[in-house]
Write a protein that holds these residues in place. Sequence first.
Motif, PDB file in Angstrom:
ATOM      1  N   UNK A  11     -94.229 -12.063   1.303  1.00 57.65           N
ATOM      2  CA  UNK A  11     -93.623 -12.901   2.334  1.00 57.65           C
ATOM      3  C   UNK A  11     -94.465 -12.860   3.602  1.00 57.65           C
ATOM      4  N   UNK A  12     -94.307 -13.921   4.419  1.00 59.94           N
ATOM      5  CA  UNK A  12     -95.119 -14.060   5.626  1.00 59.94           C
ATOM      6  C   UNK A  12     -94.488 -13.377   6.838  1.00 59.94           C
ATOM      7  N   UNK A  13     -93.166 -13.444   6.900  1.00 57.09           N
ATOM      8  CA  UNK A  13     -92.467 -12.873   8.052  1.00 57.09           C
ATOM      9  C   UNK A  13     -91.242 -12.098   7.601  1.00 57.09           C
ATOM     10  N   UNK A  14     -90.920 -11.082   8.360  1.00 50.66           N
ATOM     11  CA  UNK A  14     -89.723 -10.302   8.083  1.00 50.66           C
ATOM     12  C   UNK A  14     -88.870 -10.289   9.343  1.00 50.66           C
ATOM     13  N   UNK A  15     -87.619 -10.725   9.235  1.00 46.47           N
ATOM     14  CA  UNK A  15     -86.747 -10.774  10.411  1.00 46.47           C
ATOM     15  C   UNK A  15     -85.477  -9.965  10.190  1.00 46.47           C
ATOM     16  N   UNK A  16     -84.991  -9.410  11.272  1.00 48.26           N
ATOM     17  CA  UNK A  16     -83.729  -8.668  11.218  1.00 48.26           C
ATOM     18  C   UNK A  16     -82.647  -9.505  11.871  1.00 48.26           C
ATOM     19  N   UNK A  17     -81.562  -9.716  11.148  1.00 49.95           N
ATOM     20  CA  UNK A  17     -80.435 -10.499  11.654  1.00 49.95           C
ATOM     21  C   UNK A  17     -79.194  -9.624  11.621  1.00 49.95           C
ATOM     22  N   UNK A 177     -88.214 -18.854  14.477  1.00 52.55           N
ATOM     23  CA  UNK A 177     -89.611 -19.188  14.200  1.00 52.55           C
ATOM     24  C   UNK A 177     -90.243 -20.072  15.266  1.00 52.55           C
ATOM     25  N   UNK A 178     -89.426 -20.572  16.196  1.00 55.14           N
ATOM     26  CA  UNK A 178     -89.972 -21.369  17.296  1.00 55.14           C
ATOM     27  C   UNK A 178     -90.390 -20.486  18.467  1.00 55.14           C
ATOM     28  N   UNK A 179     -90.029 -19.195  18.407  1.00 60.85           N
ATOM     29  CA  UNK A 179     -90.307 -18.302  19.532  1.00 60.85           C
ATOM     30  C   UNK A 179     -91.515 -17.415  19.198  1.00 60.85           C
ATOM     31  N   UNK A 180     -92.628 -17.621  19.899  1.00 61.30           N
ATOM     32  CA  UNK A 180     -93.860 -16.882  19.569  1.00 61.30           C
ATOM     33  C   UNK A 180     -93.686 -15.366  19.501  1.00 61.30           C
ATOM     34  N   UNK A 181     -92.961 -14.792  20.461  1.00 65.61           N
ATOM     35  CA  UNK A 181     -92.822 -13.327  20.471  1.00 65.61           C
ATOM     36  C   UNK A 181     -92.053 -12.823  19.249  1.00 65.61           C
ATOM     37  N   UNK A 182     -91.068 -13.605  18.801  1.00 68.84           N
ATOM     38  CA  UNK A 182     -90.281 -13.196  17.628  1.00 68.84           C
ATOM     39  C   UNK A 182     -91.101 -13.352  16.347  1.00 68.84           C
ATOM     40  N   UNK A 183     -91.913 -14.414  16.297  1.00 68.53           N
ATOM     41  CA  UNK A 183     -92.796 -14.616  15.145  1.00 68.53           C
ATOM     42  C   UNK A 183     -93.773 -13.457  15.043  1.00 68.53           C
ATOM     43  N   UNK A 184     -94.270 -13.065  16.196  1.00 70.24           N
ATOM     44  CA  UNK A 184     -95.222 -11.948  16.273  1.00 70.24           C
ATOM     45  C   UNK A 184     -94.572 -10.679  15.714  1.00 70.24           C
ATOM     46  N   UNK A 185     -93.338 -10.407  16.140  1.00 68.94           N
ATOM     47  CA  UNK A 185     -92.603  -9.236  15.626  1.00 68.94           C
ATOM     48  C   UNK A 185     -92.418  -9.349  14.120  1.00 68.94           C
ATOM     49  N   UNK A 186     -92.064 -10.543  13.677  1.00 67.01           N
ATOM     50  CA  UNK A 186     -91.815 -10.761  12.250  1.00 67.01           C
ATOM     51  C   UNK A 186     -93.038 -10.527  11.393  1.00 67.01           C
ATOM     52  N   UNK A 187     -94.221 -10.885  11.915  1.00 68.41           N
ATOM     53  CA  UNK A 187     -95.412 -10.654  11.106  1.00 68.41           C
ATOM     54  C   UNK A 187     -95.868  -9.205  11.246  1.00 68.41           C
TER      55      UNK A 187
END
Length: 211
Positions: A11-17, A177-187
């Motif tokens: 996977x490309x990104x990992x997010x915590x919800x 995914x529209x927020x650069x800082x969150x995308x950065x964290x996810x990758x």
Amino acid sequence: MGSSSGQGNSYDFSFKILLIGDSGVGKSSLIVSFISNSVENLSPTIGVDFKIKLLTIGGKRLKLTIWDTAGQERFRTLTSSYYRGAQGIILVYDVTRRETFTNLSDVWTKELELYSNNQDCIKMLVGNKVDRDSERTVTREEGAALAKDHGCLYLECSAKTRENVEQCFEELTLKIMEVPSLLEEGSALVKKNNLKQKQEYQAPPSGGCCS
């Protein structure tokens, strides 16, 4: 498409919800409905639980780690650490129980401000149990107004009929995914995972104790 190289790098990104809200509003049911496309009667969550869902949104492969927290007071001391590092937070209430809605303002949004260390974190307000529309005590307009006050996305859904359940998680994820800082964290989370897996196959370095 060929298989991706490297362990666990599927996977490309990992997010915590994180899902928060009173006990019995259907947080666990929403998660189960989203993850397994089935609905069952669940007993109250004790402490915290999390589920993982892999999905593709906007051409990106994502790993969502969805945290479910206990709504009951006596488990609340556990919660502060769960807010840490969450890119998305879903505040859930039951449209048939007004107190679960007022508690969002009185309890949950305050807790969120206290514990969430992520300014950019995306918040979503979800009114669950719209399948019981005849028992509704909170109008859609009230829900939308509260969401606006707190800068949240807003959806009404039903874990039981699965109405809007996928939309709920997908809209939230698209916003993240529209927020650069969150995308950065996810990758960064993906890279960290890959690194951890690599290290497990190597002997730990022997460090000298004296300089």
